[in-house]
Write a protein that holds these residues in place. Sequence first.
Motif, PDB file in Angstrom:
ATOM      1  N   ALA A  80       5.022   6.343  -2.227  1.00 12.06           N
ATOM      2  CA  ALA A  80       4.892   4.987  -1.702  1.00 12.06           C
ATOM      3  C   ALA A  80       3.635   4.315  -2.244  1.00 12.06           C
ATOM      4  CB  ALA A  80       4.871   5.019  -0.177  1.00 12.06           C
ATOM      5  N   PHE A  81       2.537   5.049  -2.281  1.00 13.17           N
ATOM      6  CA  PHE A  81       1.301   4.496  -2.847  1.00 13.17           C
ATOM      7  C   PHE A  81       1.485   4.144  -4.327  1.00 13.17           C
ATOM      8  CE2 PHE A  81      -1.400   6.032   0.744  1.00 13.17           C
ATOM      9  CZ  PHE A  81      -2.157   4.877   0.904  1.00 13.17           C
ATOM     10  N   ALA A  82       2.179   4.994  -5.064  1.00 12.85           N
ATOM     11  CA  ALA A  82       2.422   4.714  -6.483  1.00 12.85           C
ATOM     12  C   ALA A  82       3.247   3.441  -6.644  1.00 12.85           C
ATOM     13  CB  ALA A  82       3.130   5.896  -7.132  1.00 12.85           C
ATOM     14  N   THR A  83       4.211   3.235  -5.744  1.00 14.23           N
ATOM     15  CA  THR A  83       5.033   2.029  -5.801  1.00 14.23           C
ATOM     16  C   THR A  83       4.213   0.790  -5.479  1.00 14.23           C
ATOM     17  OG1 THR A  83       7.025   3.266  -5.235  1.00 14.23           O
ATOM     18  CG2 THR A  83       7.062   0.901  -4.798  1.00 14.23           C
ATOM     19  N   LEU A  84       3.358   0.885  -4.474  1.00 14.15           N
ATOM     20  CA  LEU A  84       2.495  -0.250  -4.131  1.00 14.15           C
ATOM     21  C   LEU A  84       1.573  -0.591  -5.304  1.00 14.15           C
ATOM     22  CD1 LEU A  84       1.654  -2.265  -1.931  1.00 14.15           C
ATOM     23  CD2 LEU A  84      -0.014  -0.563  -1.137  1.00 14.15           C
ATOM     24  N   GLN A  85       1.071   0.434  -5.982  1.00 18.03           N
ATOM     25  CA  GLN A  85       0.213   0.196  -7.146  1.00 18.03           C
ATOM     26  C   GLN A  85       1.006  -0.466  -8.278  1.00 18.03           C
ATOM     27  OE1 GLN A  85      -1.521   3.744  -8.876  1.00 18.03           O
ATOM     28  NE2 GLN A  85      -3.127   2.571  -9.907  1.00 18.03           N
TER      29      GLN A  85
ATOM     30  N   ALA B 158       6.379 -10.955  -0.215  1.00 18.89           N
ATOM     31  CA  ALA B 158       5.898 -11.402   1.089  1.00 18.89           C
ATOM     32  C   ALA B 158       5.460 -10.268   1.996  1.00 18.89           C
ATOM     33  CB  ALA B 158       6.977 -12.228   1.790  1.00 18.89           C
ATOM     34  N   ALA B 159       6.117  -9.109   1.848  1.00 24.26           N
ATOM     35  CA  ALA B 159       5.920  -8.049   2.835  1.00 24.26           C
ATOM     36  C   ALA B 159       6.334  -6.706   2.260  1.00 24.26           C
ATOM     37  CB  ALA B 159       6.737  -8.340   4.102  1.00 24.26           C
ATOM     38  N   VAL B 160       5.929  -5.649   2.956  1.00 23.16           N
ATOM     39  CA  VAL B 160       6.468  -4.316   2.686  1.00 23.16           C
ATOM     40  C   VAL B 160       7.315  -3.892   3.877  1.00 23.16           C
ATOM     41  CG1 VAL B 160       4.599  -3.593   1.153  1.00 23.16           C
ATOM     42  CG2 VAL B 160       4.422  -3.127   3.612  1.00 23.16           C
ATOM     43  N   GLY B 161       8.299  -3.047   3.595  1.00 21.33           N
ATOM     44  CA  GLY B 161       9.174  -2.528   4.633  1.00 21.33           C
ATOM     45  C   GLY B 161       9.363  -1.034   4.475  1.00 21.33           C
TER      46      GLY B 161
ATOM     47  N   ARG C 260      -0.948   5.085   6.285  1.00 22.04           N
ATOM     48  CA  ARG C 260      -2.026   4.728   5.355  1.00 22.04           C
ATOM     49  C   ARG C 260      -1.563   3.721   4.303  1.00 22.04           C
ATOM     50  NH1 ARG C 260      -5.331   9.822   3.295  1.00 22.04           N
ATOM     51  NH2 ARG C 260      -3.288  10.339   2.367  1.00 22.04           N
ATOM     52  N   VAL C 261      -0.350   3.879   3.800  1.00 17.79           N
ATOM     53  CA  VAL C 261       0.116   2.934   2.788  1.00 17.79           C
ATOM     54  C   VAL C 261       0.410   1.573   3.420  1.00 17.79           C
ATOM     55  CG1 VAL C 261       2.596   3.506   2.859  1.00 17.79           C
ATOM     56  CG2 VAL C 261       1.573   2.710   0.734  1.00 17.79           C
ATOM     57  N   PHE C 262       0.850   1.552   4.669  1.00 15.83           N
ATOM     58  CA  PHE C 262       1.034   0.272   5.352  1.00 15.83           C
ATOM     59  C   PHE C 262      -0.310  -0.398   5.600  1.00 15.83           C
ATOM     60  CE2 PHE C 262       5.424   0.871   5.579  1.00 15.83           C
ATOM     61  CZ  PHE C 262       6.049  -0.192   6.227  1.00 15.83           C
ATOM     62  N   ALA C 263      -1.350   0.393   5.908  1.00 14.90           N
ATOM     63  CA  ALA C 263      -2.683  -0.188   6.076  1.00 14.90           C
ATOM     64  C   ALA C 263      -3.163  -0.807   4.764  1.00 14.90           C
ATOM     65  CB  ALA C 263      -3.656   0.884   6.550  1.00 14.90           C
ATOM     66  N   ALA C 264      -2.891  -0.138   3.656  1.00 17.66           N
ATOM     67  CA  ALA C 264      -3.281  -0.666   2.346  1.00 17.66           C
ATOM     68  C   ALA C 264      -2.522  -1.950   2.034  1.00 17.66           C
ATOM     69  CB  ALA C 264      -3.026   0.376   1.266  1.00 17.66           C
ATOM     70  N   ALA C 265      -1.231  -1.993   2.383  1.00 17.68           N
ATOM     71  CA  ALA C 265      -0.439  -3.199   2.155  1.00 17.68           C
ATOM     72  C   ALA C 265      -0.964  -4.359   2.999  1.00 17.68           C
ATOM     73  CB  ALA C 265       1.027  -2.933   2.474  1.00 17.68           C
ATOM     74  N   GLY C 266      -1.327  -4.063   4.236  1.00 17.87           N
ATOM     75  CA  GLY C 266      -1.886  -5.099   5.092  1.00 17.87           C
ATOM     76  C   GLY C 266      -3.208  -5.620   4.551  1.00 17.87           C
ATOM     77  N   ALA C 267      -4.025  -4.712   4.037  1.00 18.56           N
ATOM     78  CA  ALA C 267      -5.302  -5.118   3.451  1.00 18.56           C
ATOM     79  C   ALA C 267      -5.101  -5.997   2.220  1.00 18.56           C
ATOM     80  CB  ALA C 267      -6.132  -3.882   3.094  1.00 18.56           C
ATOM     81  N   ALA C 268      -3.958  -5.823   1.546  1.00 16.14           N
ATOM     82  CA  ALA C 268      -3.633  -6.635   0.372  1.00 16.14           C
ATOM     83  C   ALA C 268      -3.025  -7.978   0.761  1.00 16.14           C
ATOM     84  CB  ALA C 268      -2.675  -5.876  -0.531  1.00 16.14           C
TER      85      ALA C 268
END
Length: 336
Positions: free
Chosen positions: A152-157, A167-170, A185-193
Amino acid sequence: MPDTADSDAFIAGLPKAELHLHIEGSLEPEQMFAFARRNRIQIPFASVEQLRAAYSFTQLQDFLDIYYQGADVLRTEEDFHDLALAYFTRAHADGVVHAEIFFDPQTHTDRGLPFGVAADGLLAGMKTAEERFGITSKLILCFLRHLDEAAAFATLQAAEPWLDRIAAVGLDSSEVGHPPEKFARVFAAAGAAGLKRVAHAGEEGPPAYVLEALDLLHIDRLDHGNRALESPELVTRLARSGIALTVCPLSNLKLCVVGDVAQHPIPAMLKHGLRATINSDDPAYFGGYVADNYRAVAPYLDRRDLVTLARNSFLGSFLPDDAVTRHLAAVDAFAA
């Protein structure tokens, strides 16, 4: 809603938003065959009829197995553009004026496609739909919960160059055994972004998964949420918060989450003051687009309930306040 023809016309004309739509799940059998031919891919079905006959699901995993198989025919930006435009064409006929659509990048990157093939193709399709039909839309990147946090982190990167257009992550895919806390943790990173956060919870998973989505993922919207009704305290919390629930009646029926539409919890959700909305989920697989889902539950609701569901779809959207205000006025004008 005693008059079926009158009810159908009212539902089709009612301005509405769709907030729970997996774009890969709008891949109709005819399109699957067309894309397979275009991309010279062999699929294990001899005909459209044989493929439709395979759409017999008793649980979420049965559906996911054929869903991922079908997605393999999507290979080019043109495929994703055409897939999106076909969905928006049907949505326009159903009275949809705004849609917030999910896509599963890992389904495509794991088979070797660059992230941008799906993202750019879908964004182009969304642009064409706005030009052609006036439908606005937003794109939501979903993480596959049966994969691990590192994926998931690799995808967010990988998504970073596109985050200004997402607009969002799901969180979707197999729910049972993959609690929301796995992705905190990856949702927290998405929110921070700066991204909004939504998650599937309480479809097949227990009410505890809904609590985790609220408290650990800090979601802005709850996808499904049916099993939240098993906890009176959770129902009260959801009602007081005003968080939207993106409910999918025909999906629930097809996946045996409910045994009969007459048993669907939408009437109870509205009775309890929940901000429930009606959506189609994976319409090519579950037998109906958004108006079909409204029609399925209409016999158990009155016209005011249908208007409330349409209003909720805009109140639960990620549109700015001025746009929501305009859409609510259009709903009320149509209802009047």
